[in-house]
Design an enzyme around this catalytic site. Structure first.
Site, PDB file in Angstrom:
ATOM      1  CB  ILE A  73      -1.015   0.024   1.175  1.00  0.00           C
ATOM      2  CG1 ILE A  73      -0.298  -0.021   2.526  1.00  0.00           C
ATOM      3  CG2 ILE A  73      -2.031  -1.111   1.031  1.00  0.00           C
ATOM      4  CD1 ILE A  73      -1.214   0.316   3.709  1.00  0.00           C
ATOM      5  CE1 TYR A 199       0.547   0.669  14.757  1.00  0.00           C
ATOM      6  CE2 TYR A 199      -0.248   1.128  16.973  1.00  0.00           C
ATOM      7  CZ  TYR A 199      -0.346   0.420  15.788  1.00  0.00           C
ATOM      8  OH  TYR A 199      -1.327  -0.531  15.634  1.00  0.00           O
ATOM      9  NE  ARG A 233      -2.513 -15.330  22.261  1.00  0.00           N
ATOM     10  CZ  ARG A 233      -3.691 -15.178  22.872  1.00  0.00           C
ATOM     11  NH1 ARG A 233      -3.813 -14.315  23.857  1.00  0.00           N
ATOM     12  NH2 ARG A 233      -4.736 -15.883  22.501  1.00  0.00           N
ATOM     13  CB  THR A 234      -0.061 -10.290  15.476  1.00  0.00           C
ATOM     14  OG1 THR A 234       0.243  -8.965  15.938  1.00  0.00           O
ATOM     15  CG2 THR A 234      -1.565 -10.528  15.554  1.00  0.00           C
TER      16      THR A 234
HETATM   17  N1  LIG Z   1      -1.588  -6.717  17.199  1.00  0.00           N
HETATM   18  C1  LIG Z   1      -2.140  -5.761  17.938  1.00  0.00           C
HETATM   19  O1  LIG Z   1      -2.142  -5.832  19.170  1.00  0.00           O
HETATM   20  C2  LIG Z   1      -2.792  -4.574  17.275  1.00  0.00           C
HETATM   21  C3  LIG Z   1      -3.430  -3.623  18.089  1.00  0.00           C
HETATM   22  C4  LIG Z   1      -4.049  -2.538  17.484  1.00  0.00           C
HETATM   23  C5  LIG Z   1      -4.041  -2.415  16.119  1.00  0.00           C
HETATM   24  N2  LIG Z   1      -3.387  -3.346  15.345  1.00  0.00           N
HETATM   25  C6  LIG Z   1      -3.425  -3.165  13.887  1.00  0.00           C
HETATM   26  O2  LIG Z   1      -3.905  -4.349  13.302  1.00  0.00           O
HETATM   27  C7  LIG Z   1      -3.398  -4.464  11.961  1.00  0.00           C
HETATM   28  C8  LIG Z   1      -2.817  -5.841  11.751  1.00  0.00           C
HETATM   29  O3  LIG Z   1      -1.721  -5.978  12.621  1.00  0.00           O
HETATM   30  P1  LIG Z   1      -1.167  -7.375  13.146  1.00  0.00           P
HETATM   31  O4  LIG Z   1      -1.159  -7.294  14.607  1.00  0.00           O
HETATM   32  O5  LIG Z   1      -1.843  -8.493  12.474  1.00  0.00           O
HETATM   33  O6  LIG Z   1       0.359  -7.239  12.681  1.00  0.00           O
HETATM   34  P2  LIG Z   1       1.286  -8.130  11.746  1.00  0.00           P
HETATM   35  O7  LIG Z   1       1.150  -9.565  12.084  1.00  0.00           O
HETATM   36  O8  LIG Z   1       2.616  -7.468  11.823  1.00  0.00           O
HETATM   37  O9  LIG Z   1       0.653  -7.913  10.300  1.00  0.00           O
HETATM   38  C9  LIG Z   1       0.723  -6.693   9.654  1.00  0.00           C
HETATM   39  C10 LIG Z   1       0.371  -6.925   8.212  1.00  0.00           C
HETATM   40  O10 LIG Z   1       0.456  -5.668   7.511  1.00  0.00           O
HETATM   41  C11 LIG Z   1       1.309  -5.870   6.387  1.00  0.00           C
HETATM   42  N3  LIG Z   1       1.939  -4.654   5.920  1.00  0.00           N
HETATM   43  C12 LIG Z   1       2.820  -3.847   6.547  1.00  0.00           C
HETATM   44  N4  LIG Z   1       3.192  -2.847   5.730  1.00  0.00           N
HETATM   45  C13 LIG Z   1       2.539  -3.034   4.563  1.00  0.00           C
HETATM   46  C14 LIG Z   1       2.507  -2.345   3.334  1.00  0.00           C
HETATM   47  N5  LIG Z   1       3.258  -1.257   3.093  1.00  0.00           N
HETATM   48  N6  LIG Z   1       1.702  -2.806   2.345  1.00  0.00           N
HETATM   49  C15 LIG Z   1       0.932  -3.904   2.548  1.00  0.00           C
HETATM   50  N7  LIG Z   1       0.951  -4.623   3.681  1.00  0.00           N
HETATM   51  C16 LIG Z   1       1.746  -4.180   4.669  1.00  0.00           C
HETATM   52  C17 LIG Z   1       2.317  -6.899   6.862  1.00  0.00           C
HETATM   53  O11 LIG Z   1       3.017  -7.430   5.756  1.00  0.00           O
HETATM   54  P3  LIG Z   1       4.502  -8.068   5.933  1.00  0.00           P
HETATM   55  O12 LIG Z   1       4.277  -9.469   6.385  1.00  0.00           O
HETATM   56  O13 LIG Z   1       5.076  -7.962   4.565  1.00  0.00           O
HETATM   57  O14 LIG Z   1       5.228  -7.242   6.935  1.00  0.00           O
HETATM   58  C18 LIG Z   1       1.366  -7.877   7.525  1.00  0.00           C
HETATM   59  O15 LIG Z   1       0.679  -8.636   6.575  1.00  0.00           O
HETATM   60  C19 LIG Z   1      -2.395  -3.329  11.799  1.00  0.00           C
HETATM   61  O16 LIG Z   1      -2.992  -2.241  11.137  1.00  0.00           O
HETATM   62  C20 LIG Z   1      -2.078  -2.946  13.241  1.00  0.00           C
HETATM   63  O17 LIG Z   1      -1.632  -1.619  13.350  1.00  0.00           O
HETATM   64  C21 LIG Z   1      -2.778  -4.420  15.888  1.00  0.00           C
END
Ligand SMILES: NC(=O)c1ccc[n+]([C@@H]2O[C@H](COP(=O)([O-])OP(=O)(O)OC[C@H]3O[C@@H](n4cnc5c(N)ncnc54)[C@H](OP(=O)(O)O)[C@@H]3O)[C@@H](O)[C@H]2O)c1
Length: 277
Positions: A73, A199, A233-234
């Site tokens: 993106i 962030y 948990r990611t």
């Molecule tokens: N985990 C939490 O506790 C938490 C809490 C609040 C909000 N969030 C939000 O939830 C969403 C998902 O996070 P997650 O916890 O599942 O984290 P994650 O496991 O790190 O996954 C993040 C995903 O976003 C992708 N991504 C990063 N930069 C990108 C780009 N430029 N273009 C396309 N894809 C991209 C990553 O791809 P790659 O594998 O290539 O890096 C991965 O698929 C995020 O928006 C995060 O900010 C998470």
């Protein structure tokens, strides 16, 4: 809790796109949408990882059509290629889950790093969405995965907060993003009321823009909402967190599949309810 119990408004031709669905919350959201019978497009920066994820989702939802396309993106050329493919291959999209997000680990903080973080979480999400707006069809929904880390309370100056919350156009949010980066570079971001959270600001701008977009599309039958998945948990949380990735995806998918009669737009959601931000 069952994901959906009402009459289904979608069918197997209804197209859902989930950004960053190779892993984490995005993978779970795409899996749930495929299991509900939508044509589901898995996307990722890394093709190999995305194709593997799509194969797993296809196996979990054998009756549904699961497709894969590369999408970074933050890369305008990738966004253009994806939008062209979507138009030609599927003719448009009804459900867009903007899940892709990024955070540096540890205490990393700097102007260049802020630019990268805002460039993905806010500007990248906006660029993709704006590119796909002409392709929206049906009772469309845009779900932006934001965060409680980006609530208004993180801004330390009342004047700055008022300026941010009264911004009426994305251009004003872009200017604020540039000011944040410049202030970090100049070493006076704290004096100007900005927090030391790249962030947090990226997600605050995303939520503010979500509200703007909801207003822009009001009357056009498009639901536009932001949500926080909770602490999951990611890889982003290095495996910490109180929720599974699937539980984190629940509210995003619930919003994505919301009945058109239950129209809600411009909100901020968590655990299937409206939450303050
Ligand atoms: N985990 C939490 O506790 C938490 C809490 C609040 C909000 N969030 C939000 O939830 C969403 C998902 O996070 P997650 O916890 O599942 O984290 P994650 O496991 O790190 O996954 C993040 C995903 O976003 C992708 N991504 C990063 N930069 C990108 C780009 N430029 N273009 C396309 N894809 C991209 C990553 O791809 P790659 O594998 O290539 O890096 C991965 O698929 C995020 O928006 C995060 O900010 C998470």
């Amino acid at each position: 809790m069952a994901l959906y119990t009402g009459d289904k408004w979608w069918d197997d031709k209804t197209v859902a796109v989930v950004t960053g669905s190779n892993k984490g919350i995005g993978f779970e959201a795409a899996r749930m949408l495929a299991e509900q019978g939508l044509t589901t497009v898995v996307t990722s920066r890394n093709e190999e990882q995305g194709k593997q994820a799509a194969a797993k989702i296809q196996a979990a939802a054998p009756a549904s059509r699961v497709l894969y396309h590369q999408l970074d993106i933050a890369d305008p050329a990738s966004v253009d290629r994806f939008a062209s493919w979507l138009r030609e291959e599927l003719g448009g999209v009804t459900v867009l889950v903007n899940n892709a997000g990024f955070a540096y680990k540890g205490n990393v903080f700097g102007a260049d790093e802020a630019k990268v973080t805002l460039g993905i979480n806010y500007a990248g999400t906006r660029a993709l969405t704006e590119k796909l707006l002409p392709l929206l069809k049906g009772p469309a929904r845009i779900v932006n995965v934001s965060s409680r880390a980006g609530t208004r309370s993180i801004v330390r100056s009342q004047q700055l907060l008022e300026r941010l919350t009264s911004a009426a156009s994305p251009q004003q949010l872009d200017e604020a993003a540039e000011e944040f980066v410049s202030a970090i570079r100049a070493g006076d971001h704290a004096a100007k009321g900005w927090p030391s959270s790249m962030y947090g600001i990226s997600k605050l701008l995303l939520s503010l823009w979500t509200a703007q977009l909801a207003e822009q599309l009001r009357g056009k039958h498009v639901m536009v909402n932001a949500m926080c998945p909770g602490w999951c948990r990611t890889d982003m949380s290095s495996g910490g967190g109180t929720k599974s990735a699937a539980d984190g995806a629940d509210t995003a998918v619930w919003l994505a599949l919301r009945n058109p009669d239950d129209f809600a737009t411009g909100g901020f959601w968590g655990e299937r309810g409206g939450i303050p931000w």
